[in-house]
Design an enzyme around this catalytic site. Structure first.
Site, PDB file in Angstrom:
ATOM      1  N   CYS A  55       0.829  -1.210   0.000  1.00 59.08           N
ATOM      2  CA  CYS A  55       0.000   0.000   0.000  1.00 59.08           C
ATOM      3  C   CYS A  55       0.865   1.262   0.000  1.00 59.08           C
ATOM      4  CB  CYS A  55      -0.933  -0.029   1.214  1.00 59.08           C
ATOM      5  SG  CYS A  55      -1.830   1.501   1.520  1.00 59.08           S
ATOM      6  N   CYS A 102      -0.134   3.959   2.522  1.00 56.50           N
ATOM      7  CA  CYS A 102       0.286   3.561   3.873  1.00 56.50           C
ATOM      8  C   CYS A 102       1.716   4.011   4.138  1.00 56.50           C
ATOM      9  CB  CYS A 102       0.188   2.045   4.043  1.00 56.50           C
ATOM     10  SG  CYS A 102      -1.492   1.377   3.882  1.00 56.50           S
TER      11      CYS A 102
END
Length: 285
Positions: A40, A43
Site C-alpha cells: 500500500c 500507507c
C-alpha cells in the site's frame, strides 16, 4: 523508521497479541492502531507523518501497527476495507478513526483532542467516586478551554455532588444566560434542586413533624424532599406519590413537580425511575 530504531511506544502487533497490545494497553493510555500493508503506497506515505505526530507526545500515546497481511483476523474484525485506516482506542474501546493520508500537524491536533477526551472521561469517572477531587480536575481542564460547555457541566456536577450547591448553581446559571440548557445541564440542575439545602438534622426534623401529623401533605412533602436530599429515593418517591394521589390540585402539584425533577436528576435507566414513572402515569390518566 526501522523496527530496530523505533521507540518503545511504537510497536508492531499480531492477531494473537492485539488484545494485550491494544485493548489492555488502552486502559492506561491512548492507543492508535495503524492498519496498513506492504503493497500500500498511501500507507507508506502516512507512516512517517503518523510516527512524527505520536513521537511529539513522548510516550503518552502508543502507536500499534497492524500489517493486514500478517494479522488478517484483526483486520477482518474491524471490517477494514480501505487502508491506511487509523483507529484510536481508550478504555478498551475504539472511539474515533480516520482513513487516508494526512499531515503530521493535523494528526497531532487530532491526538490533542483525543487526549482531552481521555481527561474528560477520567474527570467524569472521578466525579462519581471522589467529587471533591474531581472539582480540581474539571477546573484544571477549564484553564485551557474556559468556554467549553461540557467542562462547565462536569464542574457543576462535581460541585453539586461535593456539597457545593451554591457554586454549582452559579455555573448552571451562567449557562442559562444563553437561553437554553443542554440535557446534561438540565439533569445537573435537577440534581442540585433535589439535593441542596438539607442535612441529617433537617431529615430528623421532617420525620418528627410527619410522625406528629402524617395527614398533613405539606409535612409529607417536606419529608420527601429531605429524604431525596439524603438519597433515600424510594421512600421519598412513595410519599410524593401518595400526596399526589390524595390531592392532585393542591399540594399534589408540588409532589408532581418534585417527582418530575427527581426523574430528570437520576439516570434514565434507574429502576426506581421506571417504577415511579409508571405509578405517576397511572394516577394521571
Amino acid at each position: 523508521m526501522s523496527e530496530d530504531t523505533q521507540p518503545n511506544w511504537i510497536i508492531d502487533t499480531t492477531d494473537a497479541d492485539f488484545e494485550s497490545d491494544v485493548v489492555n494497553a488502552s486502559q492506561e493510555q491512548l492507543v492508535l492502531v495503524d492498519f496498513w500493508a506492504s503493497w500500500c503506497q498511501p500507507c507508506r506515505l502516512l507512516a512517517p507523518n503518523l510516527e512524527q505526530a505520536v513521537s511529539r507526545f513522548n510516550g503518552e500515546v502508543r502507536l500499534v501497527k497492524v500489517n493486514t497481511e500478517i494479522a488478517p483476523e484483526t483486520a477482518q474484525s474491524f471490517q477494514i476495507e480501505s487502508i491506511p485506516t487509523v483507529y484510536a482506542f481508550l478504555n478498551g474501546n475504539p472511539i474515533d478513526y480516520f482513513q487516508g493520508v494526512i499531515e503530521a500537524e493535523e494528526i497531532s491536533r487530532w491526538i490533542e483532542q483525543l487526549q482531552i477526551h481521555r481527561e474528560i472521561m477520567a474527570a467524569d469517572l472521578l466525579t462519581d467516586t471522589d467529587p471533591a477531587n474531581a472539582v480540581a480536575a474539571w477546573k484544571n481542564l477549564l484553564l485551557n478551554d474556559n468556554e467549553n460547555t461540557v467542562l462547565q457541566i462536569g464542574l457543576a456536577r462535581a460541585l453539586s455532588l461535593s456539597g457545593e450547591s451554591e457554586k454549582a448553581t452559579s455555573v448552571i446559571a451562567k449557562l442559562e444566560e444563553r437561553g437554553f440548557l443542554e440535557p446534561e445541564a438540565e439533569k445537573v440542575k435537577a440534581m442540585i434542586t433535589l439535593t441542596s439545602g438539607s442535612d441529617d438534622s433537617d431529615l430528623a426534623s421532617a420525620r418528627r413533624k410527619y410522625s406528629e401529623d402524617s395527614a398533613n401533605n405539606q409535612n409529607a412533602m417536606e419529608l420527601a424532599e429531605a429524604l431525596a436530599a439524603a438519597s433515600e429515593y424510594e421512600e421519598a418517591f412513595q410519599i410524593a406519590i401518595d400526596v399526589y394521589a390524595s390531592d392532585k390540585l393542591g399540594v399534589g402539584k408540588t409532589a408532581h413537580h418534585f417527582l418530575l425533577t427527581a426523574f430528570k436528576a437520576l439516570p434514565e435507566d434507574d429502576e426506581l425511575v421506571h417504577k415511579y414513572r409508571r405509578k405517576l402515569a397511572m394516577l394521571m390518566y
